[in-house]
Design an enzyme around this catalytic site. Structure first.
Site, PDB file in Angstrom:
ATOM      1  N   GLU A 197       0.801  -1.223   0.000  1.00 35.02           N
ATOM      2  CA  GLU A 197       0.000   0.000   0.000  1.00 35.02           C
ATOM      3  C   GLU A 197       0.840   1.283   0.000  1.00 35.02           C
ATOM      4  O   GLU A 197       0.764   2.097   0.925  1.00 35.02           O
ATOM      5  CB  GLU A 197      -0.982   0.002   1.179  1.00 35.02           C
ATOM      6  N   GLU A 413      -5.239  -8.625   0.131  1.00 35.19           N
ATOM      7  CA  GLU A 413      -5.964  -8.399   1.382  1.00 35.19           C
ATOM      8  C   GLU A 413      -7.434  -8.195   1.073  1.00 35.19           C
ATOM      9  O   GLU A 413      -7.777  -7.470   0.140  1.00 35.19           O
ATOM     10  CB  GLU A 413      -5.462  -7.154   2.136  1.00 35.19           C
TER      11      GLU A 413
END
Length: 535
Positions: A197, A413
């Site tokens: 991220e 995720e």
């Protein structure tokens, strides 16, 4: 006419994703059989959130160690991850849980400051020994390691030395760290993720300042002592892209031929649905995608930042030189997508937000919301930012296919949280029907994206195996399919969702009724089975 046809061909994928509705899929049952052969199911974690043992094994401090100590008020419950769920000492037991669930893989991250306590210099043999033990234990149980090199925990020494990701010096240091990990573990690790991220790192660490290292300039440095919210996020993202590319090419030159591994990157990506059918909101939704996923995907696919970013950010956006273009474009074997929720997007006509905040987040001229006409886009999970919108994952997968040429994708995720409170008893927490419904419906939509829309999605990682320390939320929410009893020796207790995953991964279709999966009395009896036994 010829130029018009070229324009149509360029805009066609955009038209398909934003203008042609996809069926919203919901299924009462799902199983491994709904996915292609070889599709990978796993759980995901990060070093700082799971390991604990921050002062053991000669580990150096990270920016999150410093952030939680110096700015505890930015953590909702004023907690830290010094112990968290103590996977450093309990990984053998946790691997047994994964095996019991029939999981194929485990995604974890390496703590840079365990390998290099000072960020550079001498390798820490204790750190190498720990990760060797973890990798070997996974493989012994038939579970493939998917290893993230950077999940937000920069060595504090590098932050002190040259302000971390703000300096171009970090590129060489990250490349050396990556080289060291490839050399030490690459004979057994075949799937690497360079960064987790980077968009979140750039915005939350350097625009809003709510996460480490806590830099921002909002309202005249009211919230942070240092930083420039309109500039630093773009510098950080640029240096992360260069670091990713450096690690990718180091692997190709030195390890690919012998180790035969793959290098990817995990990008956080919401889906943005236009608030209305008007063109300005459709354009706003596309800009929101550009400033989120596109910030990193466009350089990796096309060799440059999205046109909308170059137009709106102008000189504050670092230039990708011809030499950088050659290095960055195509520097991946697969893409990881971390997806949780979907938001509505509308055009920010007035730009008042930009005038007030003067930050990177307002550059896109988009206002996002979980509500339209007072109606939520989906049922809320435990956190206010997370609404349950299963169809968003399918639209996102189709967007990646149509806009970026259908690269290999892993959902690295996906999951939902529930509140953690002393007023919620264990029996209620274990009966997590909402979580079962969440994963059932997201997986059903993902399956449709693969089967019906021909998206090249190859795996799905649940966030997360265990309840854990959740960054700014601390211990106030629970994402795990295993309940962690923080008051009783960090005992791991299966929630209904754990047994649901065990059922679907064993090859059987499963309903979403937790009463048919596991009796709560049985779960309570199983506490002793999952208690930590020192080895």
């Amino acid at each position: 006419m010829e130029s018009l046809m070229r324009l149509v061909l360029v805009l066609f994928p955009f038209f398909v994703v934003f203008f042609v509705p996809l069926d919203h899929v919901s299924s009462e049952s799902i199983s491994r059989a709904n996915f292609p052969d070889g599709f990978v199911f796993g759980t995901a974690s990060s070093a700082y959130q799971f390991e604990g043992a921050v002062k053991e094994g000669n580990k150096g401090e990270s920016i999150w160690d410093t952030f939680t100590k110096e700015k505890p008020g930015k953590i909702l419950d004023f907690s830290n991850a010094d112990t968290t769920v103590d996977q450093y000492h309990r990984f053998h037991n946790d691997i047994d849980l994964m095996k019991d669930l029939r999981m194929d893989a485990y995604r974890f991250s390496i703590s840079w400051s365990r390998i290099f306590p000072n960020g550079t210099g001498e390798v820490n043999p204790d750190g190498v020994k720990y990760y060797n033990s973890l990798i070997d234990a996974l493989l012994a149980k038939g579970i493939k390691p998917y290893v993230t090199l950077y999940h937000w925990d920069l060595p504090q020494a590098l932050e002190d030395r040259y302000e971390g990701w703000l300096s171009r010096e970090v590129v060489d240091d990250f490349e050396h760290y990556a080289f060291t990990c490839f050399k030490a573990f690459g004979d057994r690790v075949k799937y690497w993720i360079t960064f987790n991220e980077p968009h979140g790192v750039s915005i939350q660490g350097y625009d809003t300042g709510i996460q480490a290292p806590g830099r921002c300039s909002l309202l005249g440095h009211w919230f942070c002592k240092k930083g420039k919210s309109s500039v630093e996020p773009y510098i950080v993202a640029h240096n992360i892209l260069l670091s990713h590319a450096a690690a990718y090419h180091t692997y190709q030159r030195n390890f690919k031929e012998k180790q035969r591994g793959q290098i990817g990157i995990s990008l956080d990506a919401k889906w943005y649905e236009p608030m209305s059918d008007c063109d300005e909101d459709k354009d706003a939704a596309r800009r929101a995608m550009d400033f989120g996923l596109g910030w990193f995907m466009d350089p990796l696919i096309n060799g440059d930042y999205p046109a909308s970013m170059k137009s709106l950010v102008e000189e504050r956006l670092p230039k990708i030189t011809p030499e950088m273009y050659k290095t960055i474009k195509g520097a991946f074997d697969y893409v990881g997508i971390n997806h949780y929720t979907t938001l509505y997007a509308r055009n920010d006509r007035t730009r008042i937000r930009k005038l007030i905040l003067q930050d990177a987040s307002s550059d896109s001229a988009v206002i996002t919301s979980s509500f339209r006409g007072g109606v939520a886009i989906g049922e809320r999970a435990g956190s206010s930012w997370l609404h349950i919108v299963p169809w968003g994952i399918r639209k996102l997968a189709v967007y990646v296919k149509d806009i970026y040429g259908n690269p290999p994708v892993f959902i690295t995720e996906n999951g939902m949280d529930e509140k953690n409170s002393p007023f919620i008893d264990m029996e209620k927490a274990l009966k997590d029907d909402k979580r079962i419904g969440f994963h059932r419906d997201y997986l059903s939509n993902l399956s449709a994206a693969i089967r019906n829309d021909e998206c090249d999605v190859r795996g799905y990682f649940v966030w997360s195996l265990l309840d854990n320390w959740e960054w700014n939320s601390g211990y106030t929410v629970r994402f795990g399919i295993y309940y962690v009893d923080y008051k009783n020796n960090l005992t791991r207790i299966p929630k209904a969702s754990a047994r649901w995953f065990q059922t679907i991964l064993s090859g059987s279709s499963s309903t979403s009724d937790s009463s048919k999966l596991i009796l709560l009395e049985e779960a309570t009896e199983q506490q002793q089975e999952y208690k930590f036994q020192e080895k």
